[in-house]
Design an enzyme around this catalytic site. Structure first.
Site, PDB file in Angstrom:
ATOM      1  N   LYS B  95       0.809  -1.220   0.000  1.00 53.88           N
ATOM      2  CA  LYS B  95       0.000   0.000   0.000  1.00 53.88           C
ATOM      3  C   LYS B  95       0.846   1.275   0.000  1.00 53.88           C
ATOM      4  O   LYS B  95       0.425   2.321  -0.491  1.00 53.88           O
ATOM      5  CB  LYS B  95      -0.940   0.010   1.210  1.00 53.88           C
ATOM      6  CG  LYS B  95      -2.013  -1.069   1.167  1.00 53.88           C
ATOM      7  CD  LYS B  95      -3.028  -0.821   0.069  1.00 53.88           C
ATOM      8  CE  LYS B  95      -4.193  -1.795   0.139  1.00 53.88           C
ATOM      9  NZ  LYS B  95      -5.094  -1.662  -1.029  1.00 53.88           N
ATOM     10  N   GLU B 117      -9.574   5.757   3.273  1.00 51.51           N
ATOM     11  CA  GLU B 117     -10.371   4.687   3.855  1.00 51.51           C
ATOM     12  C   GLU B 117      -9.417   3.542   4.142  1.00 51.51           C
ATOM     13  O   GLU B 117      -8.363   3.440   3.528  1.00 51.51           O
ATOM     14  CB  GLU B 117     -11.442   4.235   2.864  1.00 51.51           C
ATOM     15  CG  GLU B 117     -10.963   3.247   1.785  1.00 51.51           C
ATOM     16  CD  GLU B 117      -9.937   3.817   0.819  1.00 51.51           C
ATOM     17  OE1 GLU B 117      -9.836   5.053   0.713  1.00 51.51           O
ATOM     18  OE2 GLU B 117      -9.210   3.018   0.176  1.00 51.51           O
ATOM     19  N   SER B 387       1.720  -9.710  -0.671  1.00 49.33           N
ATOM     20  CA  SER B 387       1.396  -8.278  -0.657  1.00 49.33           C
ATOM     21  C   SER B 387       1.591  -7.611   0.700  1.00 49.33           C
ATOM     22  O   SER B 387       1.741  -6.397   0.778  1.00 49.33           O
ATOM     23  CB  SER B 387      -0.043  -8.073  -1.133  1.00 49.33           C
ATOM     24  OG  SER B 387      -0.925  -8.843  -0.348  1.00 49.33           O
TER      25      SER B 387
END
Lengths: 265, 403
Positions: B95, B117, B387
């Site tokens: 991210k 969010e 990830s």
């Protein structure tokens, strides 16, 4: 308004009548199914008797991202009561049978309408006695399919302009919208506010100069008689939603008291 | 990089084939135009690109390694599995790639406040981190269900100076956090940049997020050529919104021999409808519009958004990035799912045989490799996008294992 065809002619007649009376059209927003199906119809009938010029009829959606807490909560109640697009069309049909003559525009987010199908929705809504559709998450660039469906049924496709819309966007909306243009009074979501935007007159004038004569209706935040006095001379109509729904917690009596206060000269 | 037809999507209106577009209130359209213009100019601005590359190298820790999972491959007895180690990026997940990029864009647009969010909390932590790094104010919306199951990340965000705003509406998960963030943005659009964390939402977000994440695949492609001397047979990634997957897939899209596999959350099974597998359940998943984009959306017959479930908060979302829907239409990528229990088993397996604690999201991708590798030859190569790391999930795993 007897004898006028539903859809664009009825909406035009509504604005003409209000203009003749030198006032702005009062368009309450009311969601079907709040607090129950029956009570929502009773509230709309009471509003019709109290001098509403037309209605924005709320169709519930699980994720109403342009709405503040009051309408979100009402929407959740309506969904819990099993309200669907189809049920809202039943409601329009029933309201017509019970004597409501004013224009009714159905307000829904896009996804439930896509599930119904744009062409089928416009056809069935018109047949039920509705006059137009208002879709807050459908900007003008994405509205072509809806425009075609609405055109073929003489059904109003209301589009929005916001304080952030530039001249080119206002012109694009004016070229495509039918019935009226919905002016969002503030950058924000629906909900009662203490004061309206200081630059409201400037905003309305900016839209008016590019609107090509299509009526302008102001919404978002309008909740008091003082607000109404402030905007009555600016726009062709105004929408009151959240404040009305709050009042409806007191039943039809609450609705009556609120509208009487709101419309006090 | 070669620009070919697929790689130049989306088109001018933000469409990937039949999916994408912009379905948001009018108030936000000018902000999306402003963002697109800022991105277009930043993309070709060497100074911006140099600043981004510098932060990727000196702050995020890129390139992240590609690890040959030898013991895992041996145990499964088939294909060689390589892990793209986004868990080793600063903040512990991919991210950050997008958060740093968008924070730089926010700065470029003169917006001093960012909102975000978060589901699992990984994007929230990345946003809070990027905001702290660049001196921006940061508010993160998070569903109360997710706050409960990802407590450590809530505390991390607060330590980083962000305010975490609980969202108790609807399903109290990622979907409702996005609703709340959009409502905030529509209200504060002049001062605020909405740092959307996945490759979804209105145009240009799916493209911007993909582009910032595509470094994953660019590195992995180079690394596998060095490590194995060939391209992989399979690239596997989990798909919630789909940003880590699109980030891995993008660089391989023109390599026709490389199969791209996205793994959705199968929850407690497709038959009961308790999952977040948008592509695998024709009863619930079909084209619709949610959060500004036309894509596959889990919904009931009346177009109301369906409740979703996944053991991993990051995959627990009813819509999917529009480019994935397009890649699926083209049959360029294929989508499958792993159940909660398959993901948990893969989580434990990777801990024990490789010494890596994966995020529960990433464990869904591992689960797919576990299914496929045994029947592939030993010379075959699989890249799995790891990830994120699983520290945030320890409570969930302990609870599930203790059952």
């Amino acid at each position: 308004m007897t004898g006028v065809e539903h859809g664009l002619p009825a909406i035009a007649a509504m604005f003409a009548a209000a203009r003749a009376a030198q006032r702005a059209a009062f368009l309450p927003y009311y969601p079907i199914g709040y607090p129950s199906y029956t009570e929502s119809l009773d509230a709309i009938i009471a509003l019709a008797e109290l001098g509403a010029d037309g209605f924005e009829i709320g169709v519930p959606f699980s994720d109403p991202l342009a709405d503040g807490p009051v309408i979100q909560a009402a929407t959740q109640t309506a969904l819990a009561n099993g309200i669907t697009v189809r049920r809202c069309l039943d409601a329009v049909r029933e309201l017509r049978l019970r004597g409501v003559m004013q224009p009714m525009l159905l307000m829904s987010y896009l996804n439930p309408l896509l599930a119904y199908g744009p062409a089928a929705f416009v056809r069935d809504a018109k047949a039920a006695g509705a006059d137009g559709v208002i879709i807050p998450d459908l900007p003008v660039e994405e509205a072509a399919e809806w425009a075609a469906a609405c055109r073929s049924h003489n059904f109003a496709q209301v589009l929005f302009v916001a304080p952030t819309s530039d001249a080119a966007r206002i012109a694009a909306v004016a070229a495509q919208a039918t019935g009226f243009i919905y002016l969002v009074s503030v950058t924000g979501v629906t909900g009662a506010r203490t004061g309206l935007s200081a630059d409201l007159a400037g905003f309305v004038a900016r839209v008016r100069s590019r609107a090509g004569g299509i009526p302008l209706v102001l919404g978002f935040g309008i909740s008091t008689a003082a607000h109404v006095r402030q905007i009555e001379q600016l726009t062709d109509g105004f929408i009151v939603g959240s404040a009305l729904i709050k009042a409806a917690q007191g039943g039809v009596a609450g609705v009556r008291a609120f509208v009487t206060e709101l419309r006090a000269p | 990089m070669n620009k070919t037809s697929q790689q130049t999507l989306p088109d001018e209106r933000g469409y990937f084939g039949a999916y994408g577009g912009r379905f948001v209130p009018e108030t936000l359209i000018p902000a999306l135009d402003e963002l697109l213009a800022a991105y277009e100019s930043a993309r070709v601005d060497p100074a911006f690109q140099a600043q981004l590359a510098n932060l990727q190298a000196t702050y995020v820790g890129r390139p992240t390694p590609l690890t040959h999972a030898r013991r895992l491959s041996q145990q499964l007895g088939g294909a060689q599995i390589y892990l793209k180690r986004e868990d080793l990026a600063h903040t512990g997940a991919h991210k950050i790639n997008n958060a740093i990029g968008q924070a730089l864009l926010a700065q470029r647009m003169g917006k001093h406040r960012i909102i975000a969010e978060t589901g699992a909390g990984q994007h929230g932590v990345a946003a809070a981190t990027a905001a702290a790094l660049l001196g921006l104010e940061c508010h993160v919306y998070m569903g109360t269900v997710d706050m409960a199951r990802q407590q450590p990340n809530v505390y991390r965000m607060q330590l980083l100076g962000a305010e975490v705003l609980p969202v108790a509406a609807g399903s109290k998960t990622l979907k409702d956090a996005i609703n709340a963030a959009i409502r905030d943005w529509v209200t504060n659009v002049q001062s605020t940049h909405y740092m959307l964390g996945s490759a979804l939402g209105p145009h240009p977000y799916p493209r911007i997020v993909r582009d910032f994440q595509s470094i994953i695949g660019v590195e992995a492609r180079r690394q596998i050529l060095e490590a194995a001397g060939r391209l992989p047979d399979l690239c596997i990634a989990c798909v919630g919104g789909g940003s880590n997957a699109i980030g891995l897939f993008h660089a391989f899209q023109e390599d026709a021999a490389v199969d791209l596999i996205g793994v959705e959350a199968g929850g407690s099974g497709i038959a009961g409808g308790v999952h977040a597998a948008r592509f695998s359940d024709p009863e619930l998943g079909r084209p619709g519009v949610l959060h500004g984009t036309r894509t596959f959306v889990m919904q009931d017959a009346n177009g109301q958004i369906a409740d979703t479930h996944s053991i991993s908060a990051g995959l627990d979302y009813p819509a999917v990035g529009p480019e994935h829907a397009h890649l699926r239409d083209l049959e360029r990528a294929h989508y499958t799912y792993a159940s909660d229990s398959e993901a948990l088993a893969a989580f434990h397996l990777l801990c024990k045989v490789q010494g890596i604690i994966p995020a529960l999201e990433s464990a869904h991708a591992i689960a797919e490799a576990v299914k496929r590798a045994p029947s592939m030859p030993k010379t075959a190569v699989i890249i799995v996008n790891l990830s994120g790391r699983g520290d945030k999930d320890l409570d969930t795993v302990l609870q599930e294992t203790g059952k």
